[in-house]
Design a protein around this motif. Sequence first.
Motif, PDB file in Angstrom:
ATOM      1  N   PRO A 255      39.090  38.214  45.445  1.00 52.44           N
ATOM      2  CA  PRO A 255      39.980  37.053  45.382  1.00 52.44           C
ATOM      3  C   PRO A 255      41.019  37.059  46.493  1.00 52.44           C
ATOM      4  O   PRO A 255      41.504  38.116  46.891  1.00 52.44           O
ATOM      5  N   GLY A 256      41.308  35.895  46.986  1.00 49.13           N
ATOM      6  CA  GLY A 256      42.331  35.758  48.029  1.00 49.13           C
ATOM      7  C   GLY A 256      41.894  34.795  49.110  1.00 49.13           C
ATOM      8  O   GLY A 256      40.824  34.191  49.027  1.00 49.13           O
ATOM      9  N   ASN A 261      39.638  40.297  50.479  1.00 49.82           N
ATOM     10  CA  ASN A 261      40.677  41.076  49.807  1.00 49.82           C
ATOM     11  C   ASN A 261      40.439  42.551  50.106  1.00 49.82           C
ATOM     12  O   ASN A 261      39.402  43.095  49.755  1.00 49.82           O
ATOM     13  N   SER A 263      41.510  45.179  48.832  1.00 53.84           N
ATOM     14  CA  SER A 263      41.302  46.095  47.710  1.00 53.84           C
ATOM     15  C   SER A 263      40.034  45.770  46.918  1.00 53.84           C
ATOM     16  O   SER A 263      39.644  46.536  46.041  1.00 53.84           O
ATOM     17  N   VAL A 264      39.410  44.636  47.201  1.00 52.83           N
ATOM     18  CA  VAL A 264      38.118  44.324  46.568  1.00 52.83           C
ATOM     19  C   VAL A 264      37.145  43.934  47.679  1.00 52.83           C
ATOM     20  O   VAL A 264      36.959  42.766  47.991  1.00 52.83           O
TER      21      VAL A 264
HETATM   22  C1  NAG Z   1      43.205  41.174  45.537  1.00 55.57           C
HETATM   23  O1  NAG Z   1      42.548  41.572  44.382  1.00 55.57           O
HETATM   24  C2  NAG Z   1      43.365  42.146  43.397  1.00 55.57           C
HETATM   25  C3  NAG Z   1      42.463  42.651  42.294  1.00 55.57           C
HETATM   26  O2  NAG Z   1      41.684  41.598  41.769  1.00 55.57           O
HETATM   27  C4  NAG Z   1      44.366  41.123  42.932  1.00 55.57           C
HETATM   28  O3  NAG Z   1      45.243  41.706  41.979  1.00 55.57           O
HETATM   29  C5  NAG Z   1      45.186  40.613  44.124  1.00 55.57           C
HETATM   30  O4  NAG Z   1      46.024  39.579  43.716  1.00 55.57           O
HETATM   31  C6  NAG Z   1      44.233  40.110  45.177  1.00 55.57           C
HETATM   32  N1  NAG Z   1      44.991  39.760  46.365  1.00 55.57           N
HETATM   33  C7  NAG Z   1      45.126  38.496  46.757  1.00 55.57           C
HETATM   34  C8  NAG Z   1      45.919  38.301  48.001  1.00 55.57           C
HETATM   35  O5  NAG Z   1      44.673  37.550  46.145  1.00 55.57           O
END
Ligand code: NAG
Length: 314
Positions: A255-256, A261, A263-264
């Motif tokens: 997501p993003g 992203n 971290s994902v």
């Molecule tokens: C990236 O993914 C993490 C885990 O799903 C989420 O908490 C975070 O908001 C995301 N970052 C963005 C910028 O959307």
Amino acid sequence: MGGCLRVVPAAFMAVALVAVAVAVFPSSAEPEAAASLRGGPFDSIFAFGDSFTDTGNNPVVWGWYNVFDEVMRPPYGMTFFGGRPTGRSSNGRLIVDFIECRDFFSRSLFLVGEFGITDYHISFGMRKSMQEIKAFIPDVIQTISMGAERVIQHGAKTLLVPGMIPSGCVPSILVALADTDAPEYDATATCLKEPNEIVMIHNSLLRDAIEKLRAEHPDVSIIYTDMFNHVMEMIKSPERFGFKRDVLTVCCGGPGRYHYNLSVVCGDEAATTCEDPSTRLFWDGVHLTEAAYHYIAENWLNTVVGSVSARASS
Ligand SMILES: *[C@@H]1O[C@H](CO)[C@@H](O)[C@H](O)[C@H]1NC(C)=O
């Protein structure tokens, strides 16, 4: 069955030119220009490059790191024959997979690159200043030129040296630099100005280096391909290539913004993959989809065929 392809991706910065992977592909999948090359001037292809070219060296070379290497996890390779990860940084085939020839150095096509993206992207990520990055561009060019010189000394007669894609339009770079002080965007407000300037300097110095090599080796064809403008065309007119209008959105990620992203990342369990990768330019944060690589392969092959027939008739 068309023939064979020696894919020799190597870390040029380490100047380790080692042949590792050999791959054969069904000719039913070959692009038109590949068909025109068949029975043509090249017996084999030697391809040096980074993850845009790598058909599986990274997880082998970094074996100890293998289990953590996301390219060995689905959905990488989802549209490749068998639908499984192959070590390629994409959903399917790469540019080199679409370029096919017959059986060897003077009758071989050498793909020297693309190189540079890893050097610059790591530097962008490390928040090195544009001044610092600009300062080492000549070193990168020098290394590429040295590598090309070396294969020429070994008897190579045809080299294809691609320029870099527009880094300022690459989703991972757009995200990484979004929170820096007032990042500057280009006229279309899509891509970052400074990373693209770095690439334009790189490509321009690369062309100068190629001119020098040509002058030193008049009997060798050294062909430059313009990946910058070709990918820029895809970004400006995505519909012409069957890509969706939000062309910088990646197929596989988290997501993003741009569906990228840190971290994902693609290959993580939480990552999601677009339904139809052929409607996307970017596969993950940096690498392109099979569909994009197919267009680039066609463009490279047309450039090579054009250049070889111009030579033959002169
Ligand atoms: C990236 O993914 C993490 C885990 O799903 C989420 O908490 C975070 O908001 C995301 N970052 C963005 C910028 O959307």
